[in-house]
Design a protein around this motif. Structure first.
Motif, PDB file in Angstrom:
ATOM      1  N   ARG A   1       0.831  -1.195   0.000  1.00  0.00           N
ATOM      2  CA  ARG A   1       0.000   0.000   0.000  1.00  0.00           C
ATOM      3  C   ARG A   1       0.873   1.255   0.000  1.00  0.00           C
ATOM      4  NH1 ARG A   1      -4.302  -1.860   4.752  1.00  0.00           N
ATOM      5  NH2 ARG A   1      -5.460  -3.397   3.515  1.00  0.00           N
ATOM      6  N   ASP A   2       0.215   2.398  -0.156  1.00  0.00           N
ATOM      7  CA  ASP A   2       0.949   3.662  -0.183  1.00  0.00           C
ATOM      8  C   ASP A   2       0.972   4.344   1.182  1.00  0.00           C
ATOM      9  OD1 ASP A   2      -1.647   4.506   0.034  1.00  0.00           O
ATOM     10  OD2 ASP A   2      -1.630   5.796  -1.748  1.00  0.00           O
ATOM     11  N   HIS A   3       0.645   3.589   2.235  1.00  0.00           N
ATOM     12  CA  HIS A   3       0.651   4.143   3.586  1.00  0.00           C
ATOM     13  C   HIS A   3       1.030   3.051   4.569  1.00  0.00           C
ATOM     14  CE1 HIS A   3      -3.041   1.953   4.567  1.00  0.00           C
ATOM     15  NE2 HIS A   3      -3.542   2.366   3.421  1.00  0.00           N
ATOM     16  N   ILE A   4       1.475   3.462   5.745  1.00  0.00           N
ATOM     17  CA  ILE A   4       1.731   2.527   6.826  1.00  0.00           C
ATOM     18  C   ILE A   4       0.439   2.319   7.627  1.00  0.00           C
ATOM     19  CG2 ILE A   4       4.157   3.197   6.979  1.00  0.00           C
ATOM     20  CD1 ILE A   4       3.396   4.849   9.486  1.00  0.00           C
ATOM     21  N   GLY A   5       0.477   1.370   8.539  1.00  0.00           N
ATOM     22  CA  GLY A   5      -0.653   1.191   9.456  1.00  0.00           C
ATOM     23  C   GLY A   5      -1.580   0.044   9.132  1.00  0.00           C
ATOM     24  N   GLY A   6      -1.453  -0.554   7.941  1.00  0.00           N
ATOM     25  CA  GLY A   6      -2.342  -1.646   7.587  1.00  0.00           C
ATOM     26  C   GLY A   6      -3.795  -1.234   7.686  1.00  0.00           C
ATOM     27  N   ASN A   7      -4.635  -2.131   8.197  1.00  0.00           N
ATOM     28  CA  ASN A   7      -6.059  -1.821   8.319  1.00  0.00           C
ATOM     29  C   ASN A   7      -6.363  -0.871   9.472  1.00  0.00           C
ATOM     30  OD1 ASN A   7      -6.489  -3.478   6.168  1.00  0.00           O
ATOM     31  ND2 ASN A   7      -7.598  -5.055   7.277  1.00  0.00           N
ATOM     32  N   CYS A   8      -5.350  -0.540  10.290  1.00  0.00           N
ATOM     33  CA  CYS A   8      -5.530   0.446  11.357  1.00  0.00           C
ATOM     34  C   CYS A   8      -5.342   1.877  10.839  1.00  0.00           C
ATOM     35  CB  CYS A   8      -4.526   0.209  12.490  1.00  0.00           C
ATOM     36  SG  CYS A   8      -4.704  -1.365  13.329  1.00  0.00           S
ATOM     37  N   HIS A   9      -5.035   2.031   9.590  1.00  0.00           N
ATOM     38  CA  HIS A   9      -4.697   3.347   9.023  1.00  0.00           C
ATOM     39  C   HIS A   9      -5.790   4.386   9.270  1.00  0.00           C
ATOM     40  CE1 HIS A   9      -3.224   6.382   6.340  1.00  0.00           C
ATOM     41  NE2 HIS A   9      -4.212   6.212   5.471  1.00  0.00           N
ATOM     42  N   THR A  10      -5.377   5.540   9.757  1.00  0.00           N
ATOM     43  CA  THR A  10      -6.297   6.664   9.967  1.00  0.00           C
ATOM     44  C   THR A  10      -5.760   7.880   9.224  1.00  0.00           C
ATOM     45  OG1 THR A  10      -5.104   7.142  12.033  1.00  0.00           O
ATOM     46  CG2 THR A  10      -7.168   5.931  12.223  1.00  0.00           C
ATOM     47  N   GLU A  11      -6.660   8.737   8.799  1.00  0.00           N
ATOM     48  CA  GLU A  11      -6.243   9.977   8.133  1.00  0.00           C
ATOM     49  C   GLU A  11      -7.317  11.041   8.303  1.00  0.00           C
ATOM     50  OE1 GLU A  11      -5.671   8.592   4.113  1.00  0.00           O
ATOM     51  OE2 GLU A  11      -7.712   9.130   3.522  1.00  0.00           O
TER      52      GLU A  11
ATOM     53  N   THR B   1      -2.219   5.819  12.647  1.00  0.00           N
ATOM     54  CA  THR B   1      -1.103   5.938  11.715  1.00  0.00           C
ATOM     55  C   THR B   1       0.035   6.736  12.331  1.00  0.00           C
ATOM     56  OG1 THR B   1      -2.531   5.700   9.771  1.00  0.00           O
ATOM     57  CG2 THR B   1      -0.412   6.782   9.438  1.00  0.00           C
ATOM     58  N   ALA B   2      -0.295   7.787  13.062  1.00  0.00           N
ATOM     59  CA  ALA B   2       0.754   8.565  13.739  1.00  0.00           C
ATOM     60  C   ALA B   2       1.462   7.706  14.785  1.00  0.00           C
ATOM     61  CB  ALA B   2       0.148   9.804  14.384  1.00  0.00           C
ATOM     62  N   MET B   3       0.717   6.866  15.504  1.00  0.00           N
ATOM     63  CA  MET B   3       1.328   5.982  16.495  1.00  0.00           C
ATOM     64  C   MET B   3       2.293   5.011  15.835  1.00  0.00           C
ATOM     65  SD  MET B   3      -0.477   3.188  19.045  1.00  0.00           S
ATOM     66  CE  MET B   3      -0.676   1.945  17.753  1.00  0.00           C
ATOM     67  N   ILE B   4       1.855   4.395  14.732  1.00  0.00           N
ATOM     68  CA  ILE B   4       2.710   3.420  14.057  1.00  0.00           C
ATOM     69  C   ILE B   4       3.906   4.107  13.419  1.00  0.00           C
ATOM     70  CG2 ILE B   4       2.754   1.724  12.174  1.00  0.00           C
ATOM     71  CD1 ILE B   4      -0.155   1.040  12.950  1.00  0.00           C
ATOM     72  N   ALA B   5       3.738   5.334  12.958  1.00  0.00           N
ATOM     73  CA  ALA B   5       4.880   6.096  12.437  1.00  0.00           C
ATOM     74  C   ALA B   5       5.927   6.296  13.526  1.00  0.00           C
ATOM     75  CB  ALA B   5       4.415   7.441  11.892  1.00  0.00           C
TER      76      ALA B   5
ATOM     77  N   ASP C   1       1.162   0.052  28.221  1.00  0.00           N
ATOM     78  CA  ASP C   1       2.323   0.924  28.399  1.00  0.00           C
ATOM     79  C   ASP C   1       3.063   1.115  27.070  1.00  0.00           C
ATOM     80  OD1 ASP C   1       1.777   1.216  31.082  1.00  0.00           O
ATOM     81  OD2 ASP C   1       3.226  -0.308  31.741  1.00  0.00           O
ATOM     82  N   TYR C   2       3.105   0.065  26.274  1.00  0.00           N
ATOM     83  CA  TYR C   2       3.812   0.135  24.985  1.00  0.00           C
ATOM     84  C   TYR C   2       3.158   1.164  24.063  1.00  0.00           C
ATOM     85  CZ  TYR C   2       6.160  -1.346  20.706  1.00  0.00           C
ATOM     86  OH  TYR C   2       6.911  -1.365  19.547  1.00  0.00           O
ATOM     87  N   VAL C   3       1.849   1.064  23.881  1.00  0.00           N
ATOM     88  CA  VAL C   3       1.201   1.994  22.954  1.00  0.00           C
ATOM     89  C   VAL C   3       1.231   3.420  23.494  1.00  0.00           C
ATOM     90  CG1 VAL C   3      -0.234   0.238  21.863  1.00  0.00           C
ATOM     91  CG2 VAL C   3      -1.123   1.486  23.844  1.00  0.00           C
ATOM     92  N   ASN C   4       1.142   3.569  24.816  1.00  0.00           N
ATOM     93  CA  ASN C   4       1.226   4.910  25.396  1.00  0.00           C
ATOM     94  C   ASN C   4       2.632   5.485  25.301  1.00  0.00           C
ATOM     95  OD1 ASN C   4      -1.339   6.032  27.020  1.00  0.00           O
ATOM     96  ND2 ASN C   4      -1.410   3.792  26.990  1.00  0.00           N
ATOM     97  N   GLY C   5       3.616   4.630  25.082  1.00  0.00           N
ATOM     98  CA  GLY C   5       4.968   5.107  24.854  1.00  0.00           C
ATOM     99  C   GLY C   5       5.177   5.666  23.465  1.00  0.00           C
ATOM    100  N   HIS C   6       4.229   5.420  22.568  1.00  0.00           N
ATOM    101  CA  HIS C   6       4.358   5.887  21.191  1.00  0.00           C
ATOM    102  C   HIS C   6       3.213   6.798  20.758  1.00  0.00           C
ATOM    103  CE1 HIS C   6       7.807   3.306  20.327  1.00  0.00           C
ATOM    104  NE2 HIS C   6       7.182   2.352  20.996  1.00  0.00           N
TER     105      HIS C   6
END
Length: 383
Positions: free
Chosen positions: A33-43, A198-202, A69-74
């Motif tokens: 795809r042309d974006h990161i995040g897979g099916n979690c992609h937000t825009e 998407t910002a989190m995965i970035a 804690d992991y996701v809150n770290g990103h």
């Protein structure tokens, strides 16, 4: 240090890639795809400013403190409670079925103990002692009236077959509450990333030893160029679908906008079979801390996935499990690749479980390297 490839820039590839990069390895992440995040992609929608869950809504909920804690770290996670509504008999009810739903549906004012006794003695089919199908599971615990109003039609549309053809395990623990709690999930940690997934995965992928290549289609024949490959694409896709395709349900979204508030909630289910879609999602309500005049909504339709469709829900009925066993056997005989994630293991996974398994897979992989052992095809067996 090794050179490793992550095929897929969703949660699995990002989390495993980051863990290996932090351990000193060079990681390349590719995605078709042309974006990161897979099916979690937000825009962000350009016209309304609404944060849109492009491939359907994703709500983060977990009891896993390390994952939280992991996701809150990103990302900065803000509180969010998923309060689902549904239509039936020309009315709007709350889901999961709770005391308010029961009293509204039966036109009563029962207290919790009265409602429990009413469902147990007057509604539930107690002759079913060992439910084998989805339908039997529902009849055993809520009875025919609530089953037909809230579960039967929705399930038929979602899975494309009668609930009597589905295993009881799909329903798992029936959501039935004898209080007025309308929070759809019961996990202690629940929220949404303030700036979207998407910002989190970035942020997860933001590491000097990680290279991301989008619009890049990977072929299994190229695996030899890497010391090891982590494949989060379809398990059968690695083998070119040469034994046949594993069955999935896919989703079609009919996107529309509205000048105002369309339905007053994030998710409105439609269980009646004469309405072709399963639900309408209104995306601005997934970020209640934001204020938008306009709105972006999706009507959601479920159907059997065909080649070229995005696979969402693995079917895993008898025929699929037989084919899955054949692919698992071949995968276990394949060296240099580990199959991860929802598609790679042909299992429906919530986001928190995906992250948990990605962390465990990365740690297991590094442990294999440390003792000079060959990494397995699966750290989480599909069967």
């Amino acid at each position: 240090m090794g050179r490793y490839l992550m095929v897929g820039a969703g949660l699995s590839g990002a989390v495993i890639g980051r863990h290996l990069a932090e351990s000193g390895h060079a990681v390349t992440v590719v995605d078709a795809r042309d974006h990161i995040g897979g099916n979690c992609h937000t825009e962000r929608d350009r016209d309304t400013g609404v944060m849109v869950h492009v491939y359907g809504p994703h709500i983060f909920h977990t009891d896993d403190a390390e994952v939280w804690d992991y996701v809150n770290g990103h990302a900065t996670f803000l509180p969010y409670k998923n309060r689902v509504k549904t239509t039936a008999r020309g009315e709007v009810f709350s889901l999961p079925v709770n005391l308010h739903t029961i009293n509204q549906f039966f036109r009563t004012t029962m207290r919790p103990d009265e409602a429990r006794a009413f469902i147990t003695t007057q509604q539930a089919d107690t002759s079913i002692t060992a439910p084998r199908t989805f339908e039997e599971q529902a009849l055993r615990f809520v009875g025919r009236e609530l089953y037909e109003a809230f579960f039967k039609g929705y399930t038929m549309k979602q899975w494309g077959c009668h609930p009597s053809e589905l295993p009881a395990a799909i329903l798992k623990r029936l959501p039935l509450r004898f209080n007025y709690d309308d929070n759809y999930f019961f996990h202690r940690f629940q929220g949404m990333p303030e700036q979207g997934y998407t910002a989190m995965i970035a942020n997860i992928l933001d590491h000097p030893r990680i290279t991301v290549r989008l619009k890049t289609v990977f072929d299994a024949a190229e695996a030899g160029a890497w010391e090891h490959v982590f494949w989060s694409g379809p398990l059968d896709g690695w083998f070119g679908y040469d034994l046949g395709r594993l069955g999935y349900r896919t989703l079609d979204f009919e996107r529309f906008t509205h000048a105002g508030d369309y339905q007053g909630c994030a998710v409105m289910n439609y269980g009646a079979t004469d309405i072709p879609y399963t639900r309408i999602t209104e995306h601005k309500h997934f970020a209640p801390w934001e204020d938008h005049e306009g709105s972006v909504c999706y009507r959601e339709f479920s159907r059997a996935a065909a080649p070229g469709d995005i696979p969402y829900y693995p079917i895993r009925q008898v025929a699929e499990k037989a084919l899955l066993q054949a692919y698992v056997t071949r995968a276990e005989a394949t060296r240099g690749v580990t199959f991860v994630g929802r598609l790679g293991t042909y299992r429906y996974l919530d986001m928190d479980v995906t992250i948990r398994e990605a962390l465990d897979s990365a740690r297991g992989f590094l442990a294999c390297l440390a003792r000079g052992a060959a990494p397995p095809a699966f750290f989480q067996p599909p069967l």
